[in-house]
Enzyme design. Structure first.
Site, PDB file in Angstrom:
ATOM      1  N   HIS A 346       0.792  -1.233   0.000  1.00  0.00           N
ATOM      2  CA  HIS A 346       0.000   0.000   0.000  1.00  0.00           C
ATOM      3  C   HIS A 346       0.817   1.271   0.000  1.00  0.00           C
ATOM      4  O   HIS A 346       0.256   2.359   0.030  1.00  0.00           O
ATOM      5  CB  HIS A 346      -0.918   0.043   1.219  1.00  0.00           C
ATOM      6  CG  HIS A 346      -2.133  -0.794   1.071  1.00  0.00           C
ATOM      7  ND1 HIS A 346      -3.296  -0.338   0.496  1.00  0.00           N
ATOM      8  CD2 HIS A 346      -2.368  -2.083   1.397  1.00  0.00           C
ATOM      9  CE1 HIS A 346      -4.196  -1.303   0.492  1.00  0.00           C
ATOM     10  NE2 HIS A 346      -3.659  -2.376   1.035  1.00  0.00           N
ATOM     11  N   LYS A 532      -8.072  14.365   4.443  1.00  0.00           N
ATOM     12  CA  LYS A 532      -7.298  13.120   4.478  1.00  0.00           C
ATOM     13  C   LYS A 532      -6.374  13.206   5.680  1.00  0.00           C
ATOM     14  O   LYS A 532      -6.257  14.256   6.295  1.00  0.00           O
ATOM     15  CB  LYS A 532      -6.507  12.920   3.188  1.00  0.00           C
ATOM     16  CG  LYS A 532      -5.703  14.148   2.752  1.00  0.00           C
ATOM     17  CD  LYS A 532      -5.070  13.956   1.379  1.00  0.00           C
ATOM     18  CE  LYS A 532      -6.032  14.083   0.233  1.00  0.00           C
ATOM     19  NZ  LYS A 532      -6.086  12.910  -0.627  1.00  0.00           N
ATOM     20  N   ARG A 533      -5.717  12.113   6.034  1.00  0.00           N
ATOM     21  CA  ARG A 533      -4.729  12.163   7.097  1.00  0.00           C
ATOM     22  C   ARG A 533      -3.742  13.294   6.842  1.00  0.00           C
ATOM     23  O   ARG A 533      -3.443  13.601   5.684  1.00  0.00           O
ATOM     24  CB  ARG A 533      -3.928  10.849   7.152  1.00  0.00           C
ATOM     25  CG  ARG A 533      -4.644   9.693   7.789  1.00  0.00           C
ATOM     26  CD  ARG A 533      -3.745   8.447   7.831  1.00  0.00           C
ATOM     27  NE  ARG A 533      -3.267   8.050   6.511  1.00  0.00           N
ATOM     28  CZ  ARG A 533      -1.988   7.967   6.158  1.00  0.00           C
ATOM     29  NH1 ARG A 533      -1.025   8.245   7.021  1.00  0.00           N
ATOM     30  NH2 ARG A 533      -1.650   7.589   4.942  1.00  0.00           N
ATOM     31  N   LYS A 538       1.304  14.396   1.657  1.00  0.00           N
ATOM     32  CA  LYS A 538      -0.019  14.808   1.164  1.00  0.00           C
ATOM     33  C   LYS A 538      -0.112  16.322   0.971  1.00  0.00           C
ATOM     34  O   LYS A 538      -1.049  16.836   0.380  1.00  0.00           O
ATOM     35  CB  LYS A 538      -1.116  14.304   2.093  1.00  0.00           C
ATOM     36  CG  LYS A 538      -1.274  12.763   2.056  1.00  0.00           C
ATOM     37  CD  LYS A 538      -2.349  12.298   3.036  1.00  0.00           C
ATOM     38  CE  LYS A 538      -2.517  10.791   3.107  1.00  0.00           C
ATOM     39  NZ  LYS A 538      -3.407  10.233   2.077  1.00  0.00           N
ATOM     40  N   THR A 640      -8.252   7.032  -2.348  1.00  0.00           N
ATOM     41  CA  THR A 640      -9.624   6.633  -2.674  1.00  0.00           C
ATOM     42  C   THR A 640     -10.581   7.796  -2.499  1.00  0.00           C
ATOM     43  O   THR A 640     -11.656   7.804  -3.100  1.00  0.00           O
ATOM     44  CB  THR A 640     -10.105   5.459  -1.799  1.00  0.00           C
ATOM     45  OG1 THR A 640      -9.793   5.742  -0.427  1.00  0.00           O
ATOM     46  CG2 THR A 640      -9.462   4.157  -2.226  1.00  0.00           C
ATOM     47  N   LYS A 644     -14.129   9.135  -4.513  1.00  0.00           N
ATOM     48  CA  LYS A 644     -15.404   9.532  -3.894  1.00  0.00           C
ATOM     49  C   LYS A 644     -15.826  10.918  -4.380  1.00  0.00           C
ATOM     50  O   LYS A 644     -16.996  11.160  -4.689  1.00  0.00           O
ATOM     51  CB  LYS A 644     -15.282   9.547  -2.371  1.00  0.00           C
ATOM     52  CG  LYS A 644     -14.868   8.231  -1.736  1.00  0.00           C
ATOM     53  CD  LYS A 644     -14.480   8.443  -0.262  1.00  0.00           C
ATOM     54  CE  LYS A 644     -13.708   7.265   0.310  1.00  0.00           C
ATOM     55  NZ  LYS A 644     -13.020   7.583   1.579  1.00  0.00           N
TER      56      LYS A 644
HETATM   57  C1  PLP Z   1     -11.754   7.668   1.930  1.00  0.00           C
HETATM   58  C2  PLP Z   1     -11.259   7.969   3.267  1.00  0.00           C
HETATM   59  C3  PLP Z   1      -9.890   8.089   3.505  1.00  0.00           C
HETATM   60  C4  PLP Z   1      -8.856   7.978   2.407  1.00  0.00           C
HETATM   61  O1  PLP Z   1      -8.590   9.276   1.919  1.00  0.00           O
HETATM   62  P1  PLP Z   1      -7.380   9.576   0.922  1.00  0.00           P
HETATM   63  O2  PLP Z   1      -7.602  11.007   0.570  1.00  0.00           O
HETATM   64  O3  PLP Z   1      -7.545   8.683  -0.256  1.00  0.00           O
HETATM   65  O4  PLP Z   1      -6.138   9.363   1.667  1.00  0.00           O
HETATM   66  C5  PLP Z   1      -9.460   8.373   4.788  1.00  0.00           C
HETATM   67  N1  PLP Z   1     -10.329   8.520   5.795  1.00  0.00           N
HETATM   68  C6  PLP Z   1     -11.659   8.428   5.606  1.00  0.00           C
HETATM   69  C7  PLP Z   1     -12.564   8.619   6.768  1.00  0.00           C
HETATM   70  C8  PLP Z   1     -12.170   8.145   4.344  1.00  0.00           C
HETATM   71  O5  PLP Z   1     -13.487   8.041   4.166  1.00  0.00           O
END
Ligand code: PLP
Length: 801
Positions: A346, A532-533, A538, A640, A644
């Protein structure tokens, strides 16, 4: 179930469970009653599904993951069972708002971010496709910490999510397993060449499974997510001298990330990894033995997936079970094991490729260490003479006094996959190149995907209605039908309806933010979202610097031509990751500055939404106009949330990283905003060592002014944090090329601002994004895993309800 049936049942059950009538019951009691009605409704299907799997000797896949991030289940489960409308309106007739009940349910937050959320999307898609596939993980009694923002800083609070009972889980006492940790082990030779291990002073812990039904969408499949919780077996109580000593072991499954800044925390983490792997494999094998499956044929019956390196000990544990307990020869056991196991990588971030000191592995799992040593010895023996020495040293499992978990997973698996095309290429050509030389046939790509039911049907009903009107409701069963939306690219009615749905969602979010934070937002502004985190790669810092550029420009010229913009952030920083926490502080202080400055706050606002989780994502993403996916090229394996956002009609501001590349390929350059270094250019810099961020800072006036806002008092109250961030950018040569990509990013943002001015054009771009988002359905990803890696087949669903 009809509305009338349901209402009658609900009233009856509420009395039965709580001795209450509706008017007297609180939300928690109503929710529990509803949950228990739903579970008993699908439990018959759990039994049926298991009968089909057992009766026909169906091959089953098990997804081993140290994280799952399902979010809330109530509406999800109702939707999957086809009961959402019936139950919502029945409840409404009884004066109960389902949204209110849904909010009482706690997020199941047993994960950190994308990794755990992917595991949960895969659970949904396995069931939706009627695939025999289950989850195996840990039931942490505390989820990931809750994040509060106090004085701009992240504060971590324990997430006591099990305080109210979790209605979806079933404790299966009868399926408990014993797991052995620590102690010594001696080997007594046996005539067949194997050894019988004799254990001394080991701790025996009891692993108790809690099962949660994973419900298929409009089919009768219910798979299982099995999460393990630790207990001390009664027969072992005598071993513990004090309550405190007992407590140490009982805490094995309490938290997701034990503090790994100290030795004890790292030991706990290693023990957790073995605990859920061992319990999971034992329960799988017990099931197969009950079905009289010979262990030599195990690989025809099960596939075990190692999600990232945390469950990598599954390789050694299966070997242990097969040779120590089932008396297979090493060679037969190895053949079976490598056919059973598969592994997903990953990340290419070095820090995330786990290694453990030999001494620690010996201490926690002595028998497993012996087996790893033997796997390593045989690997070296097999490769010697065939491959150069350096290659063997780079790929063997044990080196430099440490056990390399990725190496164990790769050597012990028949398949190694990356999670987006670019990422899988990087694995082959750079990160795992040596392994690729040894085992080219193992490597493959499986681009991540998302559960479209959660991320569209459930979270964006306004868009769902527009789609129903435009293309009919067929997309609800076949997401690829979204492509039909392209026929409406010149249809003003549809374009306007899409815009209206977006505006509805934006108003909704703005209202919620106003209630929480007292900040008023203009729903006509561009909602530009970065959630995101928090991590260096990032590049939330790049976004912040661009915001400061706009701030400076607006201060100089309040009449500046720009569409009003709201920048939104949400995300947690790992508790020990100071750099990420400083980003959060600086963003919050910049937000306070900007939101309170009347010179700029009509055009610019900055919002930080605390405690990011799945539920927050479900209400933020449908309201987004812009999706910030601005990681340094090569560093985000897939992402991901980018998928979305696309599905919900946001346009992506993106580097050519992870799955952004595939989004670009789907929608075309004209429907996405691409900027920044490519992965090739990044690697050229690494190769040549020619990047010099200080030079950029000194020679580029705009960059200097913007970076200086961190240290010259422009952003207030960040003397320490701003100074540290400044140093990473200027003194420590800007590891993530923030300054290098800054101008390109600012230019792309300018283009975006101009394009938004042409609303028709913007809606057309948005429509194209929605139309192509079906490409990223996890249903398709799971079909590829099923066909290419696990070799499992969908069960014929026996008619839908
Ligand atoms: C989809 C999702 C992530 C992943 O986010 P990325 O921007 O792809 O790192 C992290 N946390 C939550 C709560 C999510 O729904």
């Amino acid at each position: 179930m009809t509305k009338e049936n349901f209402e009658e049942l609900f009233i009856q059950k509420l009395r039965e469970y709580y001795a209450l009538d509706i008017s007297e019951a609180g939300d928690a009691e109503l929710l529990n009653t509803l949950g228990r009605i739903i579970t008993s409704y699908y439990n018959a299907n759990v039994v049926e599904t298991n009968k089909v799997y057992a009766g026909h000797h169906v091959k089953q896949a098990y997804y081993f993951s140290i994280e799952f991030l399902p979010g809330k289940m109530l509406k999800n489960n109702l939707l999957k069972l086809g009961l959402l409308d019936t139950v919502s309106s029945a409840l409404a007739e009884m004066g109960i708002d389902i949204e209110k009940l849904a909010n009482v349910e706690k997020d199941m937050a047993l994960g950190n971010g994308g990794l755990g959320r992917l595991a949960s999307c895969f659970m949904e898609s396995l069931a939706a496709g009627s695939f025999p596939g289950h989850g195996n993980g840990i039931r942490y009694s505390y989820g990931l910490f809750k994040q509060r923002i106090v004085d701009g800083y992240q504060v971590e609070i324990p997430d006591d999510w099990l305080k109210n009972p979790n209605v979806w889980e079933v404790r299966k006492e009868s399926r408990a397993e014993n797991v052995r940790l620590g102690g010594n082990v001696y080997l007594v030779p046996l005539p067949n060449g194997n050894f019988k291990p004799v254990y001394e002073n080991a701790q025996i812990l009891r692993a108790v499974p809690y099962d949660t039904g994973m419900i298929g969408y409009h089919n009768n499949t219910v798979n299982n997510m099995r999460l393990w919780s630790v207990e001390i077996p009664a027969s072992e109580e005598w071993r513990y001298d004090s309550l405190q000593e007992k407590r140490q072991f009982e805490d094995l499954t309490s938290v997701l990330y034990p503090d790994d800044s100290n030795e004890y925390g790292r030991l706990v983490r290693l023990a957790q990894e073995y605990f859920f792997v061992s319990a999971g494999l034992q329960s799988i094998i017990n099931f197969q033995k009950k079905n009289h499956i010979p262990m030599e044929a195990l690989h025809h019956q099960i596939a075990v997936h190692i999600n990232d390196t945390h469950p990598a000990m599954a390789v050694a544990e299966l070997m242990r079970i097969l040779i120590d307990e089932e008396d297979l020869s090493w060679d037969t056991a190895w053949h079976v094991t490598t056919k059973v196991m598969s592994y997903t990588n990953h990340t290419i971030m070095q820090e995330a490729l786990e290694t453990w000191p030999i001494g620690m592995v010996q201490q926690v799992v002595p028998r497993i260490y012996q087996i790893i040593e033997e796997i390593d010895r045989r690997f070296v023996e097999e490769m010697t003479g065939k491959h150069p020495h350096y290659l063997i040293e780079n790929t063997r499992i044990i080196a430099h006094e440490r056990v390399r978990m990725a190496n164990l997973a790769i050597i012990g698996s028949h398949s190694v996959n990356g999670v987006a095309k670019l990422h899988s290429e990087l694995l082959k050509n750079v990160v795992l190149h040596d392994f690729y030389t040894l085992y080219p046939e193992k490597f493959n790509n499986k681009t991540n995907g998302i559960d479209v039911r959660r991320w569209l049907h459930l979270s964006n009903p306004a868009l769902g209605e527009v789609l129903d009107q435009a293309i009919g409701s067929g997309w609800r069963d076949d997401i690829h039908q979204l492509r039909q939306l392209e026929n409406f690219i010149e249809d003003d009615q549809v374009l306007n309806a899409l815009a209206a749905a977006k505006l509805t969602n934006k108003k909704h979010l703005a209202q919620w933010i106003f209630e929480k934070q007292g900040i008023e937002l203009n729903p006509e502004a561009i909602f530009d979202v970065h959630i995101k985190r928090f991590h260096g790669y990032k590049r939330q810092l790049l976004n912040l610097l661009h915001i400061m550029k706009l701030y400076l420009e607006l201060k100089e010229n309040p009449e500046l031509e720009m569409h009003p913009r709201v920048f939104m952030f949400a995300g947690k920083a790992a508790p020990s990751y100071q750099f990420a926490k400083m980003n959060i502080k600086c963003i919050n202080e910049a937000a306070r500055l900007i939101n309170n400055d009347p010179d700029v706050n009509q055009k610019l606002k900055v919002i930080f939404i605390e405690d990011y989780n799945v539920t927050k994502a479900q209400s933020i993403i449908p309201a987004a106009d812009v999706s910030e996916q601005i990681s340094l090229a090569s560093k985000e394996a897939s992402g991901t949330s980018n998928m979305k956002f696309m599905l919900n009609g946001a346009l992506t501001m993106a580097t050519l990283d992870g799955a952004n590349v595939e989004i670009r390929d789907e929608v075309g350059d004209e429907n996405i905003f691409i900027f920044g270094l490519t992965e090739k250019e990044v690697y050229e810099y690494y190769h040549n060592g020619t990047y010099n961020s200080r030079e950029l800072y000194q020679n580029n006036q705009m960059i200097r002014r913007v970076v200086d806002t961190l240290i010259d008092g422009t952003i207030p109250n960040v003397q320490i944090e701003g100074g540290e961030l400044y140093k990473t950018l200027v003194d420590y040569n800007d590891e993530y090329f923030v300054l290098r990509d800054f101008e390109s990013y600012a230019a792309a943002q300018k283009r975006l601002d101009l394009d938004y001015g042409d609303q028709r054009l913007w809606q057309q771009m948005s429509l194209i994004n929605i139309a192509h988002a079906g490409h990223f359905s996890a249903d398709d990803t799971i079909k590829q895993y099923a066909d290419d890696i696990w070799h499992i087949q969908a069960i014929d669903p026996k008619g839908s309800r």
